[in-house]
Scaffold this active site. Structure first.
Site: not given
Length: 432
Positions: A163, A167, A252, A254-255, A291, A320
């Protein structure tokens, strides 16, 4: 089903004895409609039990005919409206799975990871799956749509997902509104007396279910500066009062720039800032966890351990999604090469290795939630023995359905009974 066949056979016998023919009498018609009603009711009861095999072998394959994100949204809407099954039977009547962390007693150590219920829409239904803890989010201060679609991909041959949601979030205000409405509705429904200044009586968890916990996972807006901790401070102030524990998500993939916060100096400042916000603005002082990614190096993990101890953080979640792509993946290369975080079984060995190393670095003094590729009781046990007090899953829920929670707990109980031990006694046993 055998039950349905028995009902109709009974109805058929009634026809033949009451009329002497195959044409239903008035009484016979009554019997057949009763049979239909009973069969439907029984089928409904079965479908609303998480243990029903139909969820894994019928519902989930049908869901997989949909686009992955559409299926995700549909499942959350079903949970929101209570159109999902419940766990009606507890496999742990002896309390072998009971877990105590941060002064919180949990009925079992199996949790739902953040990312599934991003916007706090289906909390109660998800708790009814049998989880000991459910974590919502990640939630960012300002609403943001996330990355362009498509941004979620199933790697079916590997029971995994990639994915790059980025966010996507409804923002603090809307999520806080849902959490507040949930609590006030519960107070009104149960006629619970409250004290001025206290959201709930001291003995009631934010999950609103005894021996279960609700976590709130905080994220950062994409437009915020990498070195600005303000988004997390706002999250603690806006959402901390609704949490049994708070998670600071700095892992994450993705940021842009987010994982840079895992470096020693930025992380230490961030941890001190969020703790100060918690101490000054959240009366019940929920524990704060950080995390981290499964991709951190040995040196980076050592720095994280030092920071967590120095800042006196309450715990860590390891881990994660991963940006790595193991060579053994069997799925279509065009899917495997998609940009984003990989979750599911390929993350399992990475996460367990990091749990084991972190537990050793901190002498088992910092509670760990193990997360990454949990799909069975044996997976949960591996995390436990490596040092995880609790475990979380997400991807496996999308492949196996809600019955996975019962199955894991049942498998754990069988193992613990056989070994004459408890989950709590096994935590970190690989190090002893």
């Amino acid at each position: 089903m055998l039950f349905n066949r028995l009902i109709f056979q009974t109805a058929k016998r009634q026809f033949s004895t009451s009329t002497g023919s195959d044409t239903p009498s008035k009484f016979g018609r009554r019997i057949i409609w009763t049979a239909v009603g009973l069969a439907g009711a029984f089928g409904g009861l079965v479908m609303f039990d998480t243990r029903a095999a139909a969820h894994k072998h019928v519902v989930m394959p049908l869901m997989h005919l949909l686009d992955p994100e559409d299926a995700h949204v549909l499942s959350i809407q079903a949970a929101k409206w209570g159109l999902v099954p419940k766990e009606w039977s507890n496999p742990d009547d002896a309390g072998l799975l009971e877990s105590k962390v941060w002064g919180i007693t949990l009925s079992n150590p199996i949790g739902l990871a953040a990312g599934f219920d991003k916007h706090a829409e289906g909390i109660d239904a998800l708790l009814d799956f049998g989880f000991g803890l459910v974590e919502i989010g990640s939630v960012t201060p300002v609403p943001q749509s996330g990355n362009p679609k498509p941004r979620m991909f199933r790697l079916k041959d590997d029971a995994s997902v990639i994915n790059r949601y980025g966010f996507n979030s409804d923002g603090h205000d809307r999520v806080a509104g849902r959490l507040s409405h949930r609590i006030h509705s519960w107070i009104f429904k149960n006629s619970v007396p409250t004290q001025p200044g206290n959201l709930l009586p001291e003995n009631i968890p934010r999950s609103l279910v005894l021996n279960k916990a609700l976590g709130v996972n905080l994220g950062k807006n994409k437009v915020s500066a990498a070195d600005d901790n303000g988004d997390y401070i706002k999250g603690v102030k806006s959402l901390g009062n609704f949490a049994d524990y708070i998670v600071v998500n700095i892992s994450s993939p993705n940021t842009p720039g987010l994982r840079s916060l895992q470096r020693r100096e930025p992380m230490l400042k961030l941890m001190k800032d969020v703790k100060e916000a918690r101490d000054n603005h959240v009366p019940h002082h929920p524990p704060i966890l950080v995390k981290i990614a499964p991709d951190v190096s040995e040196a980076e993990l050592e720095d994280i351990a030092i920071v967590v101890k120095e800042a006196k953080m309450d715990g860590v979640i390891i881990s994660n999604t991963t940006i790595s792509r193991p060579s053994y993946l069997k799925s279509d290369p065009t899917l495997v090469s998609q940009v984003g975080g990989l979750s599911g079984p390929p993350v399992f060995p990475l996460a367990v290795e990091k749990v084991r190393a972190f537990y050793a670095l901190t002498n088992g003094e910092i509670p760990i939630i193990g997360c990454g590729g949990v799909a069975s009781a044996s997976d949960a046990l591996a995390f436990c023995k490596a040092g995880a007090s609790l475990v979380q899953l997400y991807t496996a829920l999308g492949y196996q359905g809600p019955g996975i929670v019962y199955d894991i707990k049942k498998g754990l109980v069988e193992y613990l009974k056989k070994e004459k031990t408890t989950w709590a006694e096994l935590v970190g046993s690989d190090h002893k």
